[in-house]
Design a protein around this motif. Structure first.
Motif, PDB file in Angstrom:
ATOM      1  N   ARG A 135      38.213  52.263  37.984  1.00  0.00           N
ATOM      2  CA  ARG A 135      38.120  52.744  36.605  1.00  0.00           C
ATOM      3  C   ARG A 135      36.776  52.420  35.970  1.00  0.00           C
ATOM      4  O   ARG A 135      36.515  52.801  34.830  1.00  0.00           O
ATOM      5  CB  ARG A 135      39.256  52.148  35.778  1.00  0.00           C
ATOM      6  N   SER A 136      35.915  51.706  36.698  1.00  0.00           N
ATOM      7  CA  SER A 136      34.569  51.337  36.214  1.00  0.00           C
ATOM      8  C   SER A 136      34.623  50.746  34.810  1.00  0.00           C
ATOM      9  O   SER A 136      33.960  51.243  33.880  1.00  0.00           O
ATOM     10  CB  SER A 136      33.643  52.560  36.226  1.00  0.00           C
ATOM     11  N   PRO A 137      35.396  49.675  34.629  1.00  0.00           N
ATOM     12  CA  PRO A 137      35.558  49.115  33.282  1.00  0.00           C
ATOM     13  C   PRO A 137      34.342  48.295  32.848  1.00  0.00           C
ATOM     14  O   PRO A 137      33.499  47.917  33.661  1.00  0.00           O
ATOM     15  CB  PRO A 137      36.779  48.205  33.437  1.00  0.00           C
ATOM     16  N   GLN A 138      34.290  48.007  31.548  1.00  0.00           N
ATOM     17  CA  GLN A 138      33.246  47.118  31.024  1.00  0.00           C
ATOM     18  C   GLN A 138      33.663  45.657  31.155  1.00  0.00           C
ATOM     19  O   GLN A 138      32.820  44.770  31.182  1.00  0.00           O
ATOM     20  CB  GLN A 138      32.972  47.452  29.556  1.00  0.00           C
ATOM     21  N   VAL A 139      34.984  45.411  31.207  1.00  0.00           N
ATOM     22  CA  VAL A 139      35.506  44.053  31.308  1.00  0.00           C
ATOM     23  C   VAL A 139      36.731  44.044  32.225  1.00  0.00           C
ATOM     24  O   VAL A 139      37.587  44.920  32.118  1.00  0.00           O
ATOM     25  CB  VAL A 139      35.926  43.488  29.922  1.00  0.00           C
ATOM     26  N   PHE A 140      36.796  43.068  33.127  1.00  0.00           N
ATOM     27  CA  PHE A 140      38.006  42.817  33.905  1.00  0.00           C
ATOM     28  C   PHE A 140      38.782  41.673  33.248  1.00  0.00           C
ATOM     29  O   PHE A 140      38.181  40.683  32.824  1.00  0.00           O
ATOM     30  CB  PHE A 140      37.674  42.371  35.337  1.00  0.00           C
ATOM     31  N   LEU A 141      40.104  41.792  33.174  1.00  0.00           N
ATOM     32  CA  LEU A 141      40.964  40.684  32.785  1.00  0.00           C
ATOM     33  C   LEU A 141      41.862  40.377  33.970  1.00  0.00           C
ATOM     34  O   LEU A 141      42.663  41.216  34.384  1.00  0.00           O
ATOM     35  CB  LEU A 141      41.804  41.030  31.556  1.00  0.00           C
ATOM     36  N   MET A 142      41.719  39.177  34.539  1.00  0.00           N
ATOM     37  CA  MET A 142      42.520  38.770  35.690  1.00  0.00           C
ATOM     38  C   MET A 142      43.471  37.658  35.265  1.00  0.00           C
ATOM     39  O   MET A 142      43.029  36.590  34.839  1.00  0.00           O
ATOM     40  CB  MET A 142      41.612  38.305  36.835  1.00  0.00           C
ATOM     41  N   ASP A 143      44.762  37.941  35.371  1.00  0.00           N
ATOM     42  CA  ASP A 143      45.787  37.004  34.922  1.00  0.00           C
ATOM     43  C   ASP A 143      46.372  36.259  36.118  1.00  0.00           C
ATOM     44  O   ASP A 143      47.292  36.747  36.767  1.00  0.00           O
ATOM     45  CB  ASP A 143      46.879  37.764  34.170  1.00  0.00           C
ATOM     46  N   GLU A 144      45.815  35.098  36.433  1.00  0.00           N
ATOM     47  CA  GLU A 144      46.263  34.265  37.553  1.00  0.00           C
ATOM     48  C   GLU A 144      46.519  35.083  38.821  1.00  0.00           C
ATOM     49  O   GLU A 144      47.616  35.049  39.389  1.00  0.00           O
ATOM     50  CB  GLU A 144      47.526  33.499  37.165  1.00  0.00           C
ATOM     51  N   PRO A 145      45.530  35.835  39.305  1.00  0.00           N
ATOM     52  CA  PRO A 145      45.768  36.740  40.436  1.00  0.00           C
ATOM     53  C   PRO A 145      46.032  36.046  41.761  1.00  0.00           C
ATOM     54  O   PRO A 145      46.489  36.694  42.708  1.00  0.00           O
ATOM     55  CB  PRO A 145      44.467  37.552  40.498  1.00  0.00           C
ATOM     56  N   LEU A 146      45.757  34.740  41.861  1.00  0.00           N
ATOM     57  CA  LEU A 146      45.918  34.054  43.152  1.00  0.00           C
ATOM     58  C   LEU A 146      47.179  33.195  43.223  1.00  0.00           C
ATOM     59  O   LEU A 146      47.459  32.611  44.266  1.00  0.00           O
ATOM     60  CB  LEU A 146      44.695  33.165  43.436  1.00  0.00           C
ATOM     61  N   SER A 147      47.941  33.119  42.152  1.00  0.00           N
ATOM     62  CA  SER A 147      49.048  32.160  42.109  1.00  0.00           C
ATOM     63  C   SER A 147      50.188  32.517  43.073  1.00  0.00           C
ATOM     64  O   SER A 147      50.997  31.662  43.414  1.00  0.00           O
ATOM     65  CB  SER A 147      49.592  32.024  40.689  1.00  0.00           C
ATOM     66  N   ASN A 148      50.269  33.779  43.516  1.00  0.00           N
ATOM     67  CA  ASN A 148      51.335  34.167  44.445  1.00  0.00           C
ATOM     68  C   ASN A 148      50.917  34.037  45.912  1.00  0.00           C
ATOM     69  O   ASN A 148      51.691  34.387  46.802  1.00  0.00           O
ATOM     70  CB  ASN A 148      51.773  35.615  44.186  1.00  0.00           C
ATOM     71  N   LEU A 149      49.709  33.545  46.155  1.00  0.00           N
ATOM     72  CA  LEU A 149      49.213  33.442  47.531  1.00  0.00           C
ATOM     73  C   LEU A 149      49.360  32.020  48.052  1.00  0.00           C
ATOM     74  O   LEU A 149      49.398  31.062  47.281  1.00  0.00           O
ATOM     75  CB  LEU A 149      47.733  33.849  47.586  1.00  0.00           C
ATOM     76  N   ASP A 150      49.441  31.883  49.393  1.00  0.00           N
ATOM     77  CA  ASP A 150      49.511  30.539  49.960  1.00  0.00           C
ATOM     78  C   ASP A 150      48.141  29.872  49.885  1.00  0.00           C
ATOM     79  O   ASP A 150      47.131  30.510  49.597  1.00  0.00           O
ATOM     80  CB  ASP A 150      50.019  30.570  51.407  1.00  0.00           C
ATOM     81  N   ALA A 151      48.111  28.563  50.153  1.00  0.00           N
ATOM     82  CA  ALA A 151      46.910  27.750  49.888  1.00  0.00           C
ATOM     83  C   ALA A 151      45.677  28.280  50.617  1.00  0.00           C
ATOM     84  O   ALA A 151      44.597  28.412  50.033  1.00  0.00           O
ATOM     85  CB  ALA A 151      47.174  26.303  50.273  1.00  0.00           C
ATOM     86  N   LYS A 152      45.797  28.592  51.907  1.00  0.00           N
ATOM     87  CA  LYS A 152      44.639  29.040  52.688  1.00  0.00           C
ATOM     88  C   LYS A 152      44.122  30.373  52.175  1.00  0.00           C
ATOM     89  O   LYS A 152      42.913  30.592  52.039  1.00  0.00           O
ATOM     90  CB  LYS A 152      45.028  29.146  54.168  1.00  0.00           C
ATOM     91  N   LEU A 153      45.047  31.278  51.871  1.00  0.00           N
ATOM     92  CA  LEU A 153      44.673  32.605  51.398  1.00  0.00           C
ATOM     93  C   LEU A 153      44.060  32.535  50.005  1.00  0.00           C
ATOM     94  O   LEU A 153      43.180  33.330  49.660  1.00  0.00           O
ATOM     95  CB  LEU A 153      45.912  33.510  51.389  1.00  0.00           C
ATOM     96  N   ARG A 154      44.496  31.563  49.217  1.00  0.00           N
ATOM     97  CA  ARG A 154      43.926  31.404  47.872  1.00  0.00           C
ATOM     98  C   ARG A 154      42.442  31.089  47.948  1.00  0.00           C
ATOM     99  O   ARG A 154      41.638  31.644  47.209  1.00  0.00           O
ATOM    100  CB  ARG A 154      44.640  30.268  47.121  1.00  0.00           C
ATOM    101  N   VAL A 155      42.077  30.183  48.852  1.00  0.00           N
ATOM    102  CA  VAL A 155      40.672  29.808  48.988  1.00  0.00           C
ATOM    103  C   VAL A 155      39.843  31.007  49.449  1.00  0.00           C
ATOM    104  O   VAL A 155      38.762  31.285  48.914  1.00  0.00           O
ATOM    105  CB  VAL A 155      40.524  28.638  49.997  1.00  0.00           C
ATOM    106  N   GLN A 156      40.372  31.753  50.436  1.00  0.00           N
ATOM    107  CA  GLN A 156      39.660  32.911  50.972  1.00  0.00           C
ATOM    108  C   GLN A 156      39.485  33.982  49.897  1.00  0.00           C
ATOM    109  O   GLN A 156      38.390  34.517  49.712  1.00  0.00           O
ATOM    110  CB  GLN A 156      40.447  33.472  52.160  1.00  0.00           C
ATOM    111  N   THR A 157      40.562  34.305  49.186  1.00  0.00           N
ATOM    112  CA  THR A 157      40.508  35.357  48.170  1.00  0.00           C
ATOM    113  C   THR A 157      39.662  34.924  46.975  1.00  0.00           C
ATOM    114  O   THR A 157      38.989  35.749  46.346  1.00  0.00           O
ATOM    115  CB  THR A 157      41.931  35.727  47.714  1.00  0.00           C
ATOM    116  N   ARG A 158      39.680  33.623  46.666  1.00  0.00           N
ATOM    117  CA  ARG A 158      38.870  33.105  45.565  1.00  0.00           C
ATOM    118  C   ARG A 158      37.389  33.390  45.795  1.00  0.00           C
ATOM    119  O   ARG A 158      36.681  33.833  44.889  1.00  0.00           O
ATOM    120  CB  ARG A 158      39.110  31.598  45.441  1.00  0.00           C
ATOM    121  N   THR A 159      36.923  33.124  47.011  1.00  0.00           N
ATOM    122  CA  THR A 159      35.507  33.384  47.320  1.00  0.00           C
ATOM    123  C   THR A 159      35.199  34.876  47.282  1.00  0.00           C
ATOM    124  O   THR A 159      34.115  35.276  46.857  1.00  0.00           O
ATOM    125  CB  THR A 159      35.137  32.802  48.699  1.00  0.00           C
TER     126      THR A 159
END
Length: 292
Positions: free
Chosen positions: A72-96
């Motif tokens: 949608r090519s927005p001017q602002v992204f709002l991310m509401d805890e997008p990693l909280s449903n992932l397991d610990a290893k995947l959280r680190v990978q997705t965070r980067t």
């Protein structure tokens, strides 16, 4: 907006999910496909465009949700805890991946999280809220080095800062067998005969018994992590005290970062001293930062 729970349509393919908002907006099909393929390439999802969400992993589903926002090519992204449903290893990978993506796209991103590690590693500026009230805004380094109050001090840093209520006696902050020197400026700014003193586990040096300003810690547990070692213990003689000194909320357990090749045993008493310039002083009444 990128939601916590992905919010993908299960009956649609990845491509259809990513382009659905554009379809509703009446964007031509050719342009939708072009934008979806461009976003999929950025997110490494090109080979999954014809799959349904049930055939994807949690991390891939979250990337699809991000792709839906990116097209949608927005001017602002709002991310509401997008990693909280992932397991610990995947959280680190997705965070980067999210941090790298944000820098590549150059789009302002408001990222909501309860995880201070995510905030410290991903944020250019961090806003700390408590009960709906703004506590502090600044860079990760600002919040780590000069927290505005006891709440921010205890929230930022892992393991958490050691904080305790000391009694001012002369030019010393005293709690049991611990006696920490204070500056005249700190004493004059304190609004009572009590003061909150904080110091991080990594701000302590192991010293000889009898060293001025040394804090005696009786070791209860040693956590060896290979590159690091953390000692968990309590202030010697603290069982007779009403006030506690420790790391984390309502804790009387002091945490000390130690040399992993020279760790004491359970039951030993080690003496530690706060490194110069790394002591944090707070008002006992308001919790606000005092000059050091």
């Amino acid at each position: 907006m990128v939601f916590q729970n992905y919010a993908l349509y299960p009956h649609m393919t990845v491509a259809d999910n990513m382009g659905f908002a554009l379809k509703i907006a009446g964007v031509p099909k050719a342009e939708i496909r072009e934008r979806v393929e461009k976003a999929a390439k950025i997110l490494d999802l090109s080979q999954y465009l014809d799959r349904k969400p049930k055939a994807l992993s949690g991390g891939q589903r979250q990337r699809v949700a991000m792709g839906r926002a990116i097209v949608r090519s927005p001017q602002v992204f709002l991310m509401d805890e997008p990693l909280s449903n992932l397991d610990a290893k995947l959280r680190v990978q997705t965070r980067t991946q999210i941090a790298s993506l944000q820098r590549n796209l150059g789009v302002t991103t408001v990222y909501v999280t309860h995880d201070q590690t995510e905030a410290m590693t991903m944020g250019d500026r961090i806003c700390v809220l408590k009960d709906g009230l703004l506590q502090q805004v600044g860079t990760p380094r600002d919040l780590y080095d000069t927290p505005n109050n006891v709440f921010v001090a205890g929230f930022i840093g892992s393991p958490a800062m050691n904080i305790g209520k000391f009694h001012i006696q002369g030019d010393q902050a005293v709690l049991g067998e611990a006696s920490i020197p204070l500056t005249r400026e700190t004493i004059s700014a304190a609004d009572s005969k009590e003061i909150m003193v904080g110091f991080r586990p990594e701000s302590l040096d192991v010293v000889e018994a009898g060293t001025p300003g040394a804090i005696p810690v009786q070791v209860n547990l040693v956590e060896e992590l290979g590159s690091d070692a953390f000692l968990y213990g309590e202030l010697q003689g603290s069982k007779e005290l009403h006030d506690s000194l420790g790391s984390g909320e309502d804790s009387s357990q002091i945490v000390v970062r130690a040399d992993p090749r020279k760790v004491p045993r359970k039951g030993d008493v080690v003496h530690v001293k706060i490194r110069a310039g790394e002591q944090h002083n707070f008002s006992a009444a308001s919790g606000e930062r005092l000059p050091s």
